[in-house]
Write a protein that holds these residues in place. Structure first.
Motif: not given
Length: 687
Positions: A118-119, A276-277, A409-410, A412, A417, A476
């Motif tokens: 997931v992260t 997201v993504g 940083t992505q 999620t 975030e 994603n």
């Protein structure tokens, strides 16, 4: 069947002060009720603050029961939630670890493996698990969503663990073997439907016991005519009969892809869940402090507390209530005067001059207002209140200028975030653009899945396109994933037309095709790229199994706005279903990761696994063997089981696969229990 008895312990200063703020208990109760397969009683529950002594006292009250027949029997499972991070008040692992008589690293591994799917922030969690007396104890994250995900990852295996912890005879429990345990738990490798006994030899790709042998040429390249054309208009006598493209290793092919993939492009987008993504293109610092004002941590009364050097009167006593401060943005309460107090709710701003907040539990109402609806005077029962107690100072959560998200940083789908950016006043975010990607099948024989009639002649249903569309959307990482339908082999110009339309009309950055990359007279991708589109085939063969004819190319396309030619990418994946999905994971994923600005575009996560069964290697090529990877609760190691016959056309080998076993290029086998590297495509399965 006797039911197992769980208990849920919420560890939170906030929830301990105000239980109505807790969301974990109802979430975890629902997991036991809905996902627990009827094996659990209604959970016992408790809430304590982030205090080691309180945590241990609550745990012992459930696990150290002298009379197991009292109060409904022993508690088989204690689940805690909260306090497993790195914050100053996160004490849960330190409180739980000394209580454990035996540790359970496999359970921890199972939860972390699921969380990493997931992260990457899962590495910030510090879970512990083990046995105390006859009870299993497991720590979960404080987030209700994270707690639910972690519990679901291990829930089906917990009844077996609880039975053994409670004293079940292990020999009796294992009489039926692993298959019976899997069936009882409702888990398994998912390969039973293929009727494979995993104790047999997995000689897949050679002679596998399935009547299939890998095609093998009986002549060498030097024995064949050296013809020099890939022009599809020429007759069979003038075309190549073997590929003219050099054979690349997988690592070299990935290097070529990353060198050819354009550098990421920065764009500025509004802060929203639609981010997201996306990957952050620059360091983001807080524009506002959080909180922006001095706020109360509890429901109670704002007071003026003197420091230790003052000779002022103690706060203990009866005081008039001068004002009320709610957690609302309309106005601030008037300044507090000596001898007064102000009613305040959690999160509300403190009146000027107030120096502490006394909890409502430490007060009683002395008198009411004339209408009897509000308190007029309140007696404070304690004189131990310290300055700044129960106050959240400005910027104590987030300071102005503090680094919120570093470059790379992505963002999620977990919401953390987005939440921190919203709280700190960020409204615009610099991110790297996502690519627009299209998927196209090729071939006269390919029939869309919407075809309702029977198949006839050489028709086959198109499983590649829906599989790849699903894979891409699941990553994603794309701004848009476009279904480009099927390009027929006849007439020859249809593939050229559809590729041009994909780049010009749909403005795609990447086009993925399946089929048409081998050596047949209707395998048109390479000649279409080189002859019709003026493009370059960067490689046309890879030393791997499956997926040898994988092709990577680029074509120059005029940009509609600038008028300049830009390089757009084409991935020509093999037409066999297993080959298409394997090569997409190995080659397309790192390309898109670079496109969106991820700092280290390395593709799938690599793990070490233990082999169940016996798997044969190929001396000619590295093989990517589809497997189901699960966590072995007995030793905490990841175990890989073959999904059966590995022929590249066999769709069934993909249905239960969550990983690719990277079999080395050599003679012989990897024996039962041997170790091998695997690439994780999905979440770890139940054992």
């Amino acid at each position: 069947m006797a039911l197992f008895r769980p208990a849920i312990l919420v560890i939170s200063d906030t929830a301990a002060s105000d239980p109505s703020t807790d969301k974990a208990i109802p979430t975890l109760r629902e997991v036991f009720s809905v996902e627990g397969a009827g094996k659990w009683t209604e959970p016992l529950t408790a809430i304590v603050s982030d205090d080691v002594i309180e945590i241990q006292r609550a745990i012992r009250s459930w696990t150290d029961v002298e009379d197991e027949s009292s109060n409904g029997g022993i508690v088989n499972l204690v689940i805690t939630t909260g306090g497993t991070g790195f914050a100053r008040r996160d004490f849960t692992p330190e409180a739980i670890s000394p209580l454990l008589h035996r540790h359970a690293p496999g359970i921890v591994h199972g939860m972390l493996s699921a969380s990493f799917e997931v992260t990457p922030f899962a590495m910030m969690s510090r879970p512990v698990a083990g046995v105390r007396n006859k009870s299993i104890i497991i720590t979960l994250p404080g987030s209700p969503k994270g707690a639910k995900e972690n519990l679901l990852a291990i829930l089906k295996l917990l009844p077996h663990a609880c039975s053994q912890a409670a004293g079940e005879d292990s020999r009796t429990a294992h009489l039926g073997g692993v298959k019976k345990l899997e069936k009882d738990a409702g888990v398994g490798s998912g390969t039973e439907k293929h009727n494979h006994d995993h104790s047999h030899h997995h000689d897949h790709g050679h002679t596998s016991g399935h009547g299939h042998k890998v095609p093998k040429a009986h002549t060498t390249p030097s024995e064949r005519p050296q013809l020099q054309s890939n022009d599809p208009r020429l007759g069979a006598s003038q075309r190549y009969r073997s590929s003219p493209y050099p054979m690349l290793s997988v690592s070299d092919a990935v290097s070529v892809i990353l060198q050819t993939t354009p550098s990421p492009t920065v764009e500025v987008r509004d802060l929203s869940p639609d981010l997201v993504g996306y990957v952050v293109a620059e360091d983001i610092h807080a524009k506002e402090a959080v909180p922006a004002y001095r706020a109360s941590l509890v429901d109670g009364y704002a007071v003026i507390v003197a420091d230790k050097t003052s000779t002022s009167k103690s706060v203990k006593g009866t005081f008039p209530v001068a004002s009320v401060s709610h957690a609302q943005a309309s106005s601030l309460p008037p300044p507090l005067q000596p001898g007064q107090i102000a009613r305040i709710t959690t999160g509300a701003p403190l009146p000027d001059n107030a120096t502490a907040v006394v909890m409502v539990e430490d007060t009683i109402i002395s008198s009411l207002s004339e209408d009897g609806k509000e308190e007029k005077t309140v007696e404070i029962l304690t004189d131990e209140l310290a300055p700044s107690e129960n106050i959240r100072e400005p910027g104590s959560d987030i300071a102005i200028g503090e680094l919120m998200l570093p470059k790379g940083t992505q963002i999620t789908p977990l919401g953390g975030e987005i939440g921190v950016l919203a709280a700190s006043g960020t409204q615009k975010v610099s991110v790297y653009e996502k690519p627009r990607v299209g998927v196209m099948s090729t071939g006269d024989e390919v029939t869309d899945i919407s075809h309702s009639g029977p198949l006839h002649g050489g028709m086959i249903r198109d499983s590649n396109r829906p599989s790849l569309l699903t894979l891409l959307r699941g990553w994603n990482l794309c701004a848009e994933v476009v279904d480009l339908a099927v390009a027929r082999d006849t007439p020859h110009h249809e593939l050229e037309t559809k590729l041009r339309d994909a780049f010009r009309l749909h403005d795609l950055d990447i086009v993925i095709t399946t089929g048409g990359v081998s050596m047949g007279e209707l395998d048109l991708l390479k000649p279409t790229v080189e002859r019709a589109l003026g493009g370059e085939v960067h490689f046309g063969r890879v030393s791997m199994k499956p997926g040898k004819p994988t092709t990577f190319a680029s074509v120059p396309i005029k940009d509609s706005s600038s008028g300049e030619r830009e390089r757009r990418l084409i991935f020509g994946l093999p037409g066999n279903p297993a080959s298409a999905l394997v090569t997409a994971n190995l080659f397309l994923l790192p390309c898109i990761q670079k496109f969106v600005g991820l700092p280290n575009p390395q593709g799938l996560e690599r793990v070490k696994v233990k082999i169940q069964g016996r798997v044969r290697c190929d001396k000619a090529r590295i093989e990517y063997h589809r497997v189901s990877v699960a966590l072995d609760p007995s030793d905490g190691r990841l175990v890989a089981r073959s999904t059966g016959m590995q022929r590249s056309s066999r769709v069934g080998s993909l249905a239960s696969a969550n990983a690719l076993l990277v079999l080395p290029q050599r003679e012989g086998f990897i024996e039962e229990g041997g170790e091998c590297e695997a690439l994780m495509m999905g979440v770890v399965h139940g054992y």
